[in-house]
Design a protein around this motif. Structure first.
Motif, PDB file in Angstrom:
ATOM      1  N   LEU A  62       9.513  -5.777   2.676  1.00 29.28           N
ATOM      2  CA  LEU A  62       8.593  -5.399   1.841  1.00 29.28           C
ATOM      3  C   LEU A  62       7.334  -5.100   2.484  1.00 29.28           C
ATOM      4  O   LEU A  62       6.681  -4.052   2.259  1.00 29.28           O
ATOM      5  CB  LEU A  62       8.607  -5.959   0.519  1.00 29.28           C
ATOM      6  N   ALA A  63       6.733  -6.213   3.186  1.00 33.00           N
ATOM      7  CA  ALA A  63       5.559  -6.266   3.897  1.00 33.00           C
ATOM      8  C   ALA A  63       5.402  -5.053   4.816  1.00 33.00           C
ATOM      9  O   ALA A  63       4.539  -4.416   4.914  1.00 33.00           O
ATOM     10  CB  ALA A  63       5.238  -7.522   4.451  1.00 33.00           C
ATOM     11  N   ILE A  64       6.666  -4.953   5.656  1.00 27.20           N
ATOM     12  CA  ILE A  64       6.542  -4.019   6.625  1.00 27.20           C
ATOM     13  C   ILE A  64       6.624  -2.513   6.046  1.00 27.20           C
ATOM     14  O   ILE A  64       5.913  -1.738   6.458  1.00 27.20           O
ATOM     15  CB  ILE A  64       7.487  -4.246   7.247  1.00 27.20           C
ATOM     16  N   ALA A  68       3.725   0.366   6.619  1.00 25.95           N
ATOM     17  CA  ALA A  68       4.305   1.334   7.364  1.00 25.95           C
ATOM     18  C   ALA A  68       4.256   2.524   6.505  1.00 25.95           C
ATOM     19  O   ALA A  68       4.198   3.455   7.211  1.00 25.95           O
ATOM     20  CB  ALA A  68       5.453   0.912   8.179  1.00 25.95           C
ATOM     21  N   THR A  69       4.353   2.648   5.399  1.00 23.44           N
ATOM     22  CA  THR A  69       4.464   3.831   4.820  1.00 23.44           C
ATOM     23  C   THR A  69       3.289   4.511   4.728  1.00 23.44           C
ATOM     24  O   THR A  69       2.173   3.968   4.332  1.00 23.44           O
ATOM     25  CB  THR A  69       4.900   3.508   3.016  1.00 23.44           C
ATOM     26  N   PRO A  70       3.294   5.825   5.137  1.00 26.75           N
ATOM     27  CA  PRO A  70       1.793   6.258   4.819  1.00 26.75           C
ATOM     28  C   PRO A  70       1.242   6.691   3.466  1.00 26.75           C
ATOM     29  O   PRO A  70       1.879   6.668   2.549  1.00 26.75           O
ATOM     30  CB  PRO A  70       2.351   7.898   5.298  1.00 26.75           C
ATOM     31  N   VAL A  71      -0.088   6.413   3.482  1.00 24.93           N
ATOM     32  CA  VAL A  71      -0.768   6.355   2.182  1.00 24.93           C
ATOM     33  C   VAL A  71      -0.469   7.580   1.403  1.00 24.93           C
ATOM     34  O   VAL A  71      -0.069   7.686   0.313  1.00 24.93           O
ATOM     35  CB  VAL A  71      -2.309   6.164   2.514  1.00 24.93           C
ATOM     36  N   LEU A 120       2.103  10.262  -3.220  1.00 27.94           N
ATOM     37  CA  LEU A 120       2.779  11.382  -3.598  1.00 27.94           C
ATOM     38  C   LEU A 120       4.015  10.882  -4.582  1.00 27.94           C
ATOM     39  O   LEU A 120       4.268  11.435  -5.833  1.00 27.94           O
ATOM     40  CB  LEU A 120       3.422  12.181  -2.839  1.00 27.94           C
ATOM     41  N   LEU A 121       4.516   9.785  -4.226  1.00 30.12           N
ATOM     42  CA  LEU A 121       5.897   8.864  -5.092  1.00 30.12           C
ATOM     43  C   LEU A 121       5.189   8.449  -6.064  1.00 30.12           C
ATOM     44  O   LEU A 121       5.863   8.513  -7.407  1.00 30.12           O
ATOM     45  CB  LEU A 121       6.441   8.104  -4.090  1.00 30.12           C
ATOM     46  N   LEU A 122       3.997   8.032  -6.068  1.00 24.30           N
ATOM     47  CA  LEU A 122       3.488   7.300  -7.438  1.00 24.30           C
ATOM     48  C   LEU A 122       3.065   8.481  -8.424  1.00 24.30           C
ATOM     49  O   LEU A 122       3.473   8.293  -9.608  1.00 24.30           O
ATOM     50  CB  LEU A 122       2.342   6.456  -6.976  1.00 24.30           C
ATOM     51  N   LYS A 123       2.498   9.656  -7.846  1.00 21.75           N
ATOM     52  CA  LYS A 123       2.407  10.460  -8.872  1.00 21.75           C
ATOM     53  C   LYS A 123       3.784  11.306  -9.485  1.00 21.75           C
ATOM     54  O   LYS A 123       3.573  11.643 -10.662  1.00 21.75           O
ATOM     55  CB  LYS A 123       1.395  11.713  -7.771  1.00 21.75           C
ATOM     56  N   LEU A 124       4.519  11.302  -8.731  1.00 23.27           N
ATOM     57  CA  LEU A 124       5.842  12.000  -9.111  1.00 23.27           C
ATOM     58  C   LEU A 124       6.621  10.805 -10.077  1.00 23.27           C
ATOM     59  O   LEU A 124       6.879  11.490 -11.360  1.00 23.27           O
ATOM     60  CB  LEU A 124       6.861  12.141  -7.879  1.00 23.27           C
TER      61      LEU A 124
END
Length: 364
Positions: A161-163, A167-170, A175-179
């Protein structure tokens, strides 16, 4: 044998203790001086690199207005701005302006860059603070949990999870959070810093700061405070998880290292539970590395703020930097990046001093 007053008031070994205290004080003072002096070459190098990179594309007037002015008008603007002079002359003049607090004037909208910085700097600062709070809330407890459950399957999950956090682009996380929370669930706003009505009320404040939470607290309306905080949730999570991954791994590593110390083994032999060892004995030493890397994380947050603010239309310096890049207004880009370099250098200095005060080993 009589004893003098000096012998009574000054115990044996006092001169040596005094000498040691001087050494310690000298060590800290020397460390602070060295770290302070390092601010100047750091800012100098960063400003120089930005200036040279901006000049590799030609003069800023042509880059920004080349398609909107004819050749004669371009030459007039270039000459008026002094971009037809030798680069070394422009560079020396630019350094002089930076030291006097003059970052230039934007080409696309003809505004002093210092005004842009004052207008939008509060938004970026507010977002960075929110993101740090998220990083602390998420990263430190999960790091302690991973250390407590080390070498078990929850530890492996948390490390992965830390990785992923890091590593996930901001912009992708945003966009995922908005969706999910904005479109599917509809529980949080997906753009802006506040609703239009809230912003209009804040504009009427005589002492507005540009930091919406402080301005909302000045108004004192719970609905306005809630509106401001609700708009900050998704941007803060998107940017904060980036740093939370770093904190999680740092806390885990340092807590595990502390748990192998002799004094922890002694406490363990007295029957102290593993959970209590993590919470009481290993927690505080594990925070020292967190403090030392906060300065680096500020730079990471400011860099991530460009993508976060653009994704959520959070009108701060990162949002404006993206707008000026689109307009090819490299004078504005140069000024904003120079200011961010100064902020990062000063933040690193403050963090280094705090770390030296907490852990004397840092200063040697």
């Amino acid at each position: 044998m009589t004893t003098t007053a000096a012998e009574v008031t000054t115990p044996p070994g006092a001169p040596e203790q005094k000498s040691r205290s001087k050494v310690r004080g000298g060590g800290l003072g020397r460390y602070i001086l060295i770290r302070f002096l390092l601010i100047f070459p750091t800012v100098f190098i960063l400003v120089t690199l930005v200036f040279l990179l901006m000049r590799t594309i030609g003069d800023p007037i042509t880059a920004s207005l080349g398609g909107r002015l004819n050749a004669e008008q371009l030459q007039e603007r270039i000459h008026a701005a002094g971009y037809d002079r030798p680069v070394i002359v422009q560079y020396v003049e630019y350094l002089g302006q930076i030291f006097t607090g003059n970052f230039g004037t934007t080409i696309s909208d003809n505004r002093p860059i210092s005004t842009v910085l004052l207008t939008y700097g509060g938004a970026t600062l507010e977002l960075a603070v929110y993101a740090l709070i998220v990083a602390f809330i998420v990263g430190i407890p999960l790091g302690m949990l991973a250390a407590y459950l080390r070498d078990r399957w929850p530890d492996a999950v948390l490390r992965v999870l830390a990785i992923l956090f890091y590593a996930t682009p901001v912009f992708f996380a945003g966009l995922l959070l908005k969706l999910v929370f904005g479109v599917w669930l509809g529980v949080l706003p997906i753009a802006g810093r506040a609703t239009t009505s809230t912003e209009l009320q804040m504009q009427l404040l005589p002492n507005k700061t540009g930091i919406y939470l402080i301005d909302a607290l000045q108004i004192g309306d719970p609905a306005i405070i809630g509106d401001v905080l609700s708009h900050a949730v998704l941007p803060a999570i998107a940017l904060g998880l980036l740093t939370a991954g770093v904190f999680l791994r740092l806390v885990r590593t340092n807590v595990i290292g502390t748990l192998s110390a002799d004094y922890v083994d002694a406490a363990r032999s007295r029957g102290v539970s593993e959970f209590r060892l993590v919470r009481k004995h290993a927690y505080k030493p594990a925070l020292i590395p967190i403090i030392t890397v906060i300065g680096l994380q500020i730079a990471l947050l400011l860099g991530g703020a460009v993508l976060t603010e653009t994704t959520f239309e959070w009108k701060g310096l990162g949002f404006m930097l993206a707008q000026y890049l689109s307009a090819r207004d490299f004078v504005a880009v140069q000024g904003i990046v120079a200011l961010l370099a100064v902020i990062v250098a000063i933040t690193n200095f403050i963090v280094d001093i705090v770390a030296a005060l907490i852990d004397p080993r840092v200063r040697y």
